[in-house]
Write a protein that holds these residues in place. Structure first.
Motif, PDB file in Angstrom:
ATOM      1  N   SER A  80       0.865  -1.183   0.000  1.00 30.60           N
ATOM      2  CA  SER A  80       0.000   0.000   0.000  1.00 30.60           C
ATOM      3  C   SER A  80       0.897   1.225   0.000  1.00 30.60           C
ATOM      4  O   SER A  80       2.046   1.152   0.451  1.00 30.60           O
ATOM      5  CB  SER A  80      -0.927   0.015   1.215  1.00 30.60           C
ATOM      6  N   TRP A 112      -2.027  -0.963  -8.749  1.00 30.86           N
ATOM      7  CA  TRP A 112      -2.867  -0.603  -7.610  1.00 30.86           C
ATOM      8  C   TRP A 112      -4.268  -1.124  -7.841  1.00 30.86           C
ATOM      9  O   TRP A 112      -4.712  -1.271  -8.992  1.00 30.86           O
ATOM     10  CB  TRP A 112      -2.963   0.919  -7.448  1.00 30.86           C
ATOM     11  N   TYR A 113      -4.976  -1.371  -6.765  1.00 33.39           N
ATOM     12  CA  TYR A 113      -6.420  -1.629  -6.835  1.00 33.39           C
ATOM     13  C   TYR A 113      -7.053  -1.135  -5.548  1.00 33.39           C
ATOM     14  O   TYR A 113      -6.372  -0.997  -4.531  1.00 33.39           O
ATOM     15  CB  TYR A 113      -6.733  -3.109  -7.094  1.00 33.39           C
ATOM     16  N   PRO A 114      -8.359  -0.830  -5.544  1.00 29.57           N
ATOM     17  CA  PRO A 114      -8.969  -0.330  -4.311  1.00 29.57           C
ATOM     18  C   PRO A 114      -9.047  -1.431  -3.254  1.00 29.57           C
ATOM     19  O   PRO A 114      -9.453  -2.556  -3.553  1.00 29.57           O
ATOM     20  CB  PRO A 114     -10.370   0.106  -4.744  1.00 29.57           C
ATOM     21  N   TYR A 115      -8.645  -1.096  -2.038  1.00 31.12           N
ATOM     22  CA  TYR A 115      -8.826  -2.032  -0.931  1.00 31.12           C
ATOM     23  C   TYR A 115     -10.308  -2.308  -0.726  1.00 31.12           C
ATOM     24  O   TYR A 115     -10.711  -3.415  -0.396  1.00 31.12           O
ATOM     25  CB  TYR A 115      -8.213  -1.434   0.335  1.00 31.12           C
ATOM     26  N   ASN A 253     -11.774   4.785   1.899  1.00 25.36           N
ATOM     27  CA  ASN A 253     -11.176   3.734   1.086  1.00 25.36           C
ATOM     28  C   ASN A 253      -9.698   4.079   0.911  1.00 25.36           C
ATOM     29  O   ASN A 253      -9.262   5.183   1.241  1.00 25.36           O
ATOM     30  CB  ASN A 253     -11.882   3.663  -0.270  1.00 25.36           C
ATOM     31  N   THR A 254      -8.938   3.156   0.415  1.00 23.69           N
ATOM     32  CA  THR A 254      -7.527   3.399   0.157  1.00 23.69           C
ATOM     33  C   THR A 254      -7.056   2.480  -0.962  1.00 23.69           C
ATOM     34  O   THR A 254      -7.765   1.554  -1.359  1.00 23.69           O
ATOM     35  CB  THR A 254      -6.688   3.164   1.429  1.00 23.69           C
ATOM     36  N   ALA A 255      -5.894   2.757  -1.474  1.00 29.35           N
ATOM     37  CA  ALA A 255      -5.316   1.898  -2.504  1.00 29.35           C
ATOM     38  C   ALA A 255      -4.423   0.842  -1.859  1.00 29.35           C
ATOM     39  O   ALA A 255      -3.743   1.107  -0.867  1.00 29.35           O
ATOM     40  CB  ALA A 255      -4.488   2.729  -3.482  1.00 29.35           C
ATOM     41  N   GLY A 257      -1.937  -2.677  -3.493  1.00 24.15           N
ATOM     42  CA  GLY A 257      -1.410  -3.090  -4.775  1.00 24.15           C
ATOM     43  C   GLY A 257      -0.661  -4.394  -4.706  1.00 24.15           C
ATOM     44  O   GLY A 257      -0.480  -4.986  -3.642  1.00 24.15           O
ATOM     45  N   PHE A 297      -6.703   3.438 -12.532  1.00 22.08           N
ATOM     46  CA  PHE A 297      -6.406   3.442 -11.102  1.00 22.08           C
ATOM     47  C   PHE A 297      -5.127   2.652 -10.858  1.00 22.08           C
ATOM     48  O   PHE A 297      -4.260   3.064 -10.079  1.00 22.08           O
ATOM     49  CB  PHE A 297      -7.575   2.819 -10.333  1.00 22.08           C
ATOM     50  N   ALA A 298      -4.999   1.511 -11.533  1.00 22.13           N
ATOM     51  CA  ALA A 298      -3.826   0.645 -11.351  1.00 22.13           C
ATOM     52  C   ALA A 298      -2.539   1.360 -11.694  1.00 22.13           C
ATOM     53  O   ALA A 298      -1.495   1.125 -11.072  1.00 22.13           O
ATOM     54  CB  ALA A 298      -3.963  -0.602 -12.221  1.00 22.13           C
ATOM     55  N   GLN A 302       0.877   6.386  -6.928  1.00 18.80           N
ATOM     56  CA  GLN A 302       0.597   6.874  -5.576  1.00 18.80           C
ATOM     57  C   GLN A 302       1.809   6.601  -4.695  1.00 18.80           C
ATOM     58  O   GLN A 302       2.333   5.501  -4.683  1.00 18.80           O
ATOM     59  CB  GLN A 302      -0.628   6.175  -4.993  1.00 18.80           C
TER      60      GLN A 302
END
Length: 321
Positions: A80, A112-115, A253-255, A257, A297-298, A302
């Protein structure tokens, strides 16, 4: 199917490989949605390419897995932006691990992907109507000291002022399995986890229980705490049969990966990245949460962690980076 994904070795390969290559992937416990995303990654790629084997091992904490990726003992794990920056800075859980900052340079990113939005969950007949009502309650925030615990704790404190460390409410000391079971058994008032809906924990809970997701009365105090790596999200009504919310509930929410050791070849990482994104739509009928994964997003960039050159090459080719 999930057990098979995590227990079995996924056969994966990339074009032009002269011989089979074995990679090791470490994930969170198998019942957690982020582990399912990573197992799905392995499963999709295994169905599309031959010659590269990914051994998926479930269990433990991502913070420890990242150290093993940095050492080269594991090839892939969850990461993350928050945790990678703590590792690079030798802070928090890495404060007593002198090698952490140097090892962080060996940890690169595939995607990355959303948690998933954090679900602060109570039974439908609970007196807890908002997070501001938590005083005196017993809550599972996540495993003590882990990234999920700190995230849930920070959201509650920044939006309500209530502090588990000061005894305003009880944050029970439990792992993911026992925390989930404690809620099923009715021995705690609230269960918290993040996931992309619809997800396994709440599909299971709502087989037998009416539940509500709760948010704060006012989230305006959370801006500084959210920082650059967390963001406000909402949980919509009607996601589960026995979910009793009638309106959307605010949460965060958070990212997270998939991290990869920098020594894995550019060709291998490029082939895996390409195979995943070009075949993701094949699983959305059996894994509807997969529709929430987005290539922009991926590749969004970040934190300070760098993309592996193989992944960056693919994202640049498709115009996502």
């Amino acid at each position: 199917m999930r057990k098979t994904l995590l227990a079995a070795t996924a056969a994966i390969a990339f074009a032009g490989a002269a011989s089979a290559q074995n990679l090791k992937m470490a994930t969170l416990p198998a019942n957690l949605p982020p582990a399912v995303v990573m197992a799905t990654f392995a499963n999709i790629v295994s169905g599309e390419i031959d010659g590269l084997n990914i051994e998926v091992a479930a269990g433990g904490a991502a913070t420890a897995h990242m150290m093993e990726v940095g050492r080269g003992n594991v090839d892939m794990s969850m990461t993350s932006p928050v945790v990678w920056n703590l590792m690079k800075g030798g802070k928090a859980m890495y404060a007593n691990q002198a090698e952490a900052p140097e090892l962080a340079d060996n940890v690169q990113l595939m995607m990355w992907y959303p948690y998933g939005g954090y679900h602060f969950t109570v039974r439908a007949d609970s007196d807890i109507q908002t997070l501001d009502d938590l005083e005196g309650a017993s809550v599972f925030l996540g495993p003590t000291g882990g990234g999920a615990w700190n995230g849930a704790y920070g959201w509650v404190k920044s939006t309500t002022g209530l502090d588990a460390k000061e005894g305003d409410y009880e944050a029970i000391d439990a792992n993911w399995v026992t925390g989930f079971q404690a809620f099923l058994d009715g021995t705690i008032d609230m269960y918290v986890t993040g996931c992309i809906d619809p997800c396994g924990p709440f599909l299971q809970i709502t087989e037998t229980e009416d539940v509500r997701f709760v948010g704060p009365e006012d989230s305006s105090g959370s801006a500084d705490w959210l920082g650059p790596f967390r963001f406000v999200d909402t949980l919509e009504p009607g996601m589960y049969d026995r979910q009793k919310n009638e309106t959307a509930v605010e949460t965060f929410n958070t990212a997270v990966g998939i991290a990869v050791n920098s020594s894995v070849s550019d060709e291998t990482v490029y082939a895996m990245t390409k195979a995943f994104w070009e075949n993701l739509d094949k699983v959305t009928s059996t894994a509807p949460w997969a529709s929430a994964l987005d290539i922009n997003f991926a590749a969004g960039g970040q934190g300070g962690i760098s993309y592996h050159p193989g992944a960056a090459k693919y994202y640049q080719e498709v115009g996502a980076q």
